[in-house]
Design a protein around this motif. Structure first.
Motif, PDB file in Angstrom:
ATOM      1  N   ASN A 583      20.893  -3.173  27.532  1.00 55.06           N
ATOM      2  CA  ASN A 583      19.737  -4.037  27.280  1.00 55.06           C
ATOM      3  C   ASN A 583      18.962  -4.331  28.553  1.00 55.06           C
ATOM      4  OD1 ASN A 583      21.885  -5.555  28.285  1.00 55.06           O
ATOM      5  ND2 ASN A 583      21.401  -7.387  27.088  1.00 55.06           N
ATOM      6  N   GLY A 584      18.789  -3.292  29.385  1.00 50.90           N
ATOM      7  CA  GLY A 584      18.095  -3.479  30.656  1.00 50.90           C
ATOM      8  C   GLY A 584      16.591  -3.591  30.551  1.00 50.90           C
ATOM      9  N   GLY A 585      15.992  -3.127  29.439  1.00 56.12           N
ATOM     10  CA  GLY A 585      14.540  -3.216  29.350  1.00 56.12           C
ATOM     11  C   GLY A 585      13.945  -2.712  28.059  1.00 56.12           C
ATOM     12  N   TYR A 586      14.598  -1.739  27.428  1.00 54.26           N
ATOM     13  CA  TYR A 586      14.108  -1.162  26.183  1.00 54.26           C
ATOM     14  C   TYR A 586      14.266  -2.175  25.054  1.00 54.26           C
ATOM     15  CZ  TYR A 586      13.269   3.035  23.225  1.00 54.26           C
ATOM     16  OH  TYR A 586      12.763   3.983  22.381  1.00 54.26           O
ATOM     17  N   LEU A 587      13.519  -1.974  23.966  1.00 52.47           N
ATOM     18  CA  LEU A 587      13.606  -2.856  22.811  1.00 52.47           C
ATOM     19  C   LEU A 587      15.046  -2.979  22.338  1.00 52.47           C
ATOM     20  CD1 LEU A 587      11.736  -4.394  20.714  1.00 52.47           C
ATOM     21  CD2 LEU A 587      12.020  -2.372  19.281  1.00 52.47           C
ATOM     22  N   ASN A 588      15.485  -4.196  22.043  1.00 57.42           N
ATOM     23  CA  ASN A 588      16.869  -4.432  21.644  1.00 57.42           C
ATOM     24  C   ASN A 588      17.223  -3.744  20.335  1.00 57.42           C
ATOM     25  OD1 ASN A 588      16.303  -7.535  23.058  1.00 57.42           O
ATOM     26  ND2 ASN A 588      17.991  -6.265  23.742  1.00 57.42           N
ATOM     27  N   SER A 589      18.515  -3.414  20.191  1.00 59.10           N
ATOM     28  CA  SER A 589      19.059  -2.823  18.971  1.00 59.10           C
ATOM     29  C   SER A 589      19.897  -3.863  18.238  1.00 59.10           C
ATOM     30  CB  SER A 589      19.947  -1.618  19.303  1.00 59.10           C
ATOM     31  OG  SER A 589      19.249  -0.654  20.050  1.00 59.10           O
ATOM     32  N   PRO A 590      19.698  -4.033  16.940  1.00 61.07           N
ATOM     33  CA  PRO A 590      20.499  -5.009  16.189  1.00 61.07           C
ATOM     34  C   PRO A 590      21.970  -4.624  16.149  1.00 61.07           C
ATOM     35  CG  PRO A 590      18.514  -4.402  14.979  1.00 61.07           C
ATOM     36  CD  PRO A 590      18.634  -3.444  16.123  1.00 61.07           C
ATOM     37  N   ILE A 591      22.812  -5.628  15.964  1.00 63.96           N
ATOM     38  CA  ILE A 591      24.251  -5.421  15.859  1.00 63.96           C
ATOM     39  C   ILE A 591      24.726  -5.901  14.495  1.00 63.96           C
ATOM     40  CG2 ILE A 591      24.664  -5.599  18.337  1.00 63.96           C
ATOM     41  CD1 ILE A 591      25.459  -8.489  17.928  1.00 63.96           C
ATOM     42  N   VAL A 592      25.925  -5.482  14.133  1.00 61.46           N
ATOM     43  CA  VAL A 592      26.526  -5.918  12.882  1.00 61.46           C
ATOM     44  C   VAL A 592      26.963  -7.370  13.025  1.00 61.46           C
ATOM     45  CG1 VAL A 592      28.444  -5.577  11.288  1.00 61.46           C
ATOM     46  CG2 VAL A 592      27.300  -3.591  12.305  1.00 61.46           C
ATOM     47  N   MET A 593      26.552  -8.193  12.079  1.00 61.85           N
ATOM     48  CA  MET A 593      26.963  -9.591  12.085  1.00 61.85           C
ATOM     49  C   MET A 593      27.596  -9.940  10.756  1.00 61.85           C
ATOM     50  SD  MET A 593      26.349 -10.726  15.079  1.00 61.85           S
ATOM     51  CE  MET A 593      26.374 -12.509  14.934  1.00 61.85           C
ATOM     52  N   PRO A 594      28.712 -10.665  10.736  1.00 60.00           N
ATOM     53  CA  PRO A 594      29.449 -11.099  11.924  1.00 60.00           C
ATOM     54  C   PRO A 594      30.070  -9.902  12.649  1.00 60.00           C
ATOM     55  CG  PRO A 594      30.720 -11.545   9.955  1.00 60.00           C
ATOM     56  CD  PRO A 594      29.373 -11.079   9.484  1.00 60.00           C
TER      57      PRO A 594
END
Length: 644
Positions: A583-594
């Motif tokens: 997550n240094g600069g590119y658009l964030n990627s969603p994660i599985v929640m929970p």
């Protein structure tokens, strides 16, 4: 293909332009789709190939996934909330999206440029060309802000826009370096932050977009005064203890490039002549070795020549750069990209990258090196974006060694030697990366550097480097794993853990991660392949931490082996801890929640980097979130104790 300014870059096979599942053939081997930062990037594929978006994915799906994240306070600072709401008027909810997203920080201009190609431009003014004025006709330094002005433009039904080009560019065959829309046709101006790309610059005014764009105006030529000014320097460790490799660029008509160095600013009498090689059509890259004088505290240096000019003198601490058995720290990040402060439009623009590099600059005097775990600039064939990235990291990379791992967006391309077979490098196939970043050779028996033929940088980009307290092994997740497996086993076997208590393994794609979005299933398959190849070795040789990027989030596992959290055994060792720092600069990627139970911490809402601190007894990793406002702050920490 030149790409993104300047007709520079590497040569690609004849491209085909792909819009989701629609393949359009082109016989022209050099032009690029218009590099608007809000559109999917171009894809170069063999003439018989076909690319499908799978699974089917449209804007509405993406907006739904992002909508909850966008409500977070930090996300509001980046302006996401109004853009990604499901009811946003700025997007077409049914618009198809390519499976590989660009750095989509804003979406309001996405649709008009999806069908744009330079070959569709009408390259002649309809009658006489409108005159654009510039505030300077001479560009004197390595970079300069140039103001472009216009007035009294005739009314037209679609937008005007101003693009920056090199004078040698054929506007029907290459993309602008950057561009801006005209907001007020009566009178207005735009500021362009321009870098020294070794050629004179001109600005063109166009009307209309899509397949109806037409040249309607231009500026006078902005002459570049110092085409051979040395710029874009960066340091790297070599295979030889106490030695540094310095790289920098000039134009092609250079003379006698060298580095002068010594123990102080008033004593830089040692000279190392540079080896040089072509970087792209108008730029050369140079490399020279430096080694500190025995007993000196600092290494001071400058690079260039009397004829072409010199850089400023910089000094680095020997004790900090080559720590012996004292405690030291270093920074790790991945998937960064670049951003221009003038907020112009480019093919790939990552505003959050500025917060990351600015935060690292603020603590540069306290760290020994930077480790960038792949997906470096996201240039993907657009040479000007490599230039922007190198400029963005220069104040970091000239003060500490800048060590890298190759990522999919540097290397992957079908039938090119990369095992992944994706189109993620935009046709670069590792060439641009390998020319810029020469890492140590992967074996002490191989030469560390010889006229750009270091094995770590000639499509075998795996290597290792050591300090007395830490050994770092870097693998390539984009190449065949079998050869690397043999190398890694030998590399880890040779580490004397009674002398070197800490061992890290680094690769771009993660072996463990949690995530969603198209491509996640494929990435999990790759993760399984990586685990099958390397996990037994990591456990056998008691590797402490495994670092990766690729998924644009921060994630940390428990000590884990074969998918199960492990308890500390005899001697104090449990299993490797796996960290994702993508997550240094590119658009964030969603994660599985929970999040799954094996992940002790996960963050897909913010950008940031890792600070790793090492001493004889402990290894500590801190995750720092960055922001456009203020200092980076620690939001997660893990501390490992030394073991037998």
């Amino acid at each position: 293909g030149g790409g993104g300014g300047g007709g520079g870059g590497v040569s690609f096979a004849a491209p085909i332009y792909v819009e989701t599942a629609v393949v359009q053939h082109s016989e022209d081997s050099s032009h690029h789709q218009f590099p608007h930062r809000h559109t999917p990037t171009i894809v170069h594929v063999p003439p018989a190939a076909h690319l499908e978006a799978f699974p089917p994915f449209v804007t509405r799906n993406k907006m739904h996934i992002m909508s909850n994240e966008a409500k977070h306070e930090e996300s509001k600072l980046w302006g996401f909330e109004t853009l990604v709401s499901e009811n946003s008027s700025m997007i077409d909810p049914g618009m198809p999206i390519q499976p590989q997203w660009s750095c989509l920080s804003f979406l309001e201009y996405a649709r008009p440029f999806q069908l744009f190609e330079p070959s569709h431009i009408i390259p002649k003014c309809p009658s006489s060309c409108v005159s654009l004025s510039v505030d300077s006709l001479i560009m004197q330094g390595g970079k300069q802000t140039i103001t472009v002005r216009w007035r009294s433009l005739p009314w037209h039904w679609s937008p005007y826009w101003v693009g920056a080009y090199l004078v040698s560019d054929d506007i029907t065959r290459t993309s602008p370096i950057k561009f801006q829309f005209v907001v007020n046709s009566v009178r207005g101006e735009h500021k362009f932050d321009m870098l020294n790309m070794r050629e004179d610059i001109v600005f063109y005014l166009f009307k209309a977009i899509g397949d109806k764009a037409q040249l309607v105006g231009k500026s006078n030529v902005v002459s570049l005064e110092r085409k051979n000014q040395p710029t874009q320097a960066h340091l790297a460790y070599t295979s030889n203890p106490g030695e540094l490799l310095l790289s920098w660029t000039t134009g092609r008509n250079f003379t006698n490039q060298m580095v002068q160095f010594g123990p102080s600013t008033s004593n830089i009498t040692a000279i190392s002549m540079a080896s040089s090689a072509l970087l792209y059509s108008s730029e050369e890259i140079h490399r020279a070795m430096m080694k500190a004088t025995q007993g000196s505290k600092d290494l001071c240096y400058r690079y260039g020549s009397d004829d072409d000019g010199w850089s400023k003198i910089r000094c680095i601490s020997i004790g900090r750069t080559f720590p012996h058995r004292q405690a030291f720290s270093f920074v790790v990040y991945g998937d960064v990209g670049q951003h221009s402060n003038d907020h112009t439009f480019q093919h790939c623009d990552c505003p959050a990258s500025k917060a990351t590099t600015a935060s690292v600059e603020r603590e540069i005097s306290d760290i020994s090196f930077v480790l960038h775990v792949g997906d470096i600039s996201y240039a993907k064939g657009f040479e000007s974006e490599w230039e922007n990235f190198m400029d963005q990291i220069e104040e970091i990379a000239t003060q500490v060694p800048y060590m890298t791992a190759i990522g999919n967006h540097e290397r992957d391309w079908p039938n090119s030697g990369s095992v992944r077979g994706s189109f993620d490098s935009g046709g670069e196939c590792g060439v641009a990366y390998n020319r810029r970043f020469v890492m140590p050779a992967p074996s002490p028996t191989l030469p560390s550097f010889s006229a750009f033929s270091s094995s770590a940088s000639s499509d075998s980009p795996w290597y290792s480097f050591s300090h007395p307290l830490l050994h770092v092994a870097v693998i390539s997740t984009e190449h065949s794993l079998e050869q690397q497996k043999k190398w890694l086993e030998e590399d880890l076997r040779l580490v004397d853990r009674s002398v070197t208590p800490w061992v890290m393994v680094v690769g771009h794609r993660p072996m463990y991660f949690t995530g969603i979005l198209p491509g996640a299933a494929d990435d999990q398959q790759v993760a399984q392949e990586l685990r099958e190849a390397f996990e037994p070795l990591l456990m056998l040789y008691k590797v402490d931490v495994v670092l990766a990027g690729h998924h644009h989030s921060y994630q940390r596992t428990c000590p884990i082996y074969h998918g199960e959290c492990q308890k500390t055994g005899d001697g104090g060792y449990a299993a490797p801890v796996y960290l994702v720092t993508g997550n240094g600069g590119y658009l964030n990627s969603p994660i599985v929640m929970p999040k799954p139970k094996e992940f002790e911490y996960a963050d897909s809402l913010h950008h940031g980097y890792l600070r790793v601190s090492v001493d004889e007894k402990f290894l500590e990793v801190q995750y720092l979130r960055t922001s456009r406002h203020g200092q980076a702050k620690t939001h997660d920490k893990i501390r490992l104790a030394a073991h037998n």
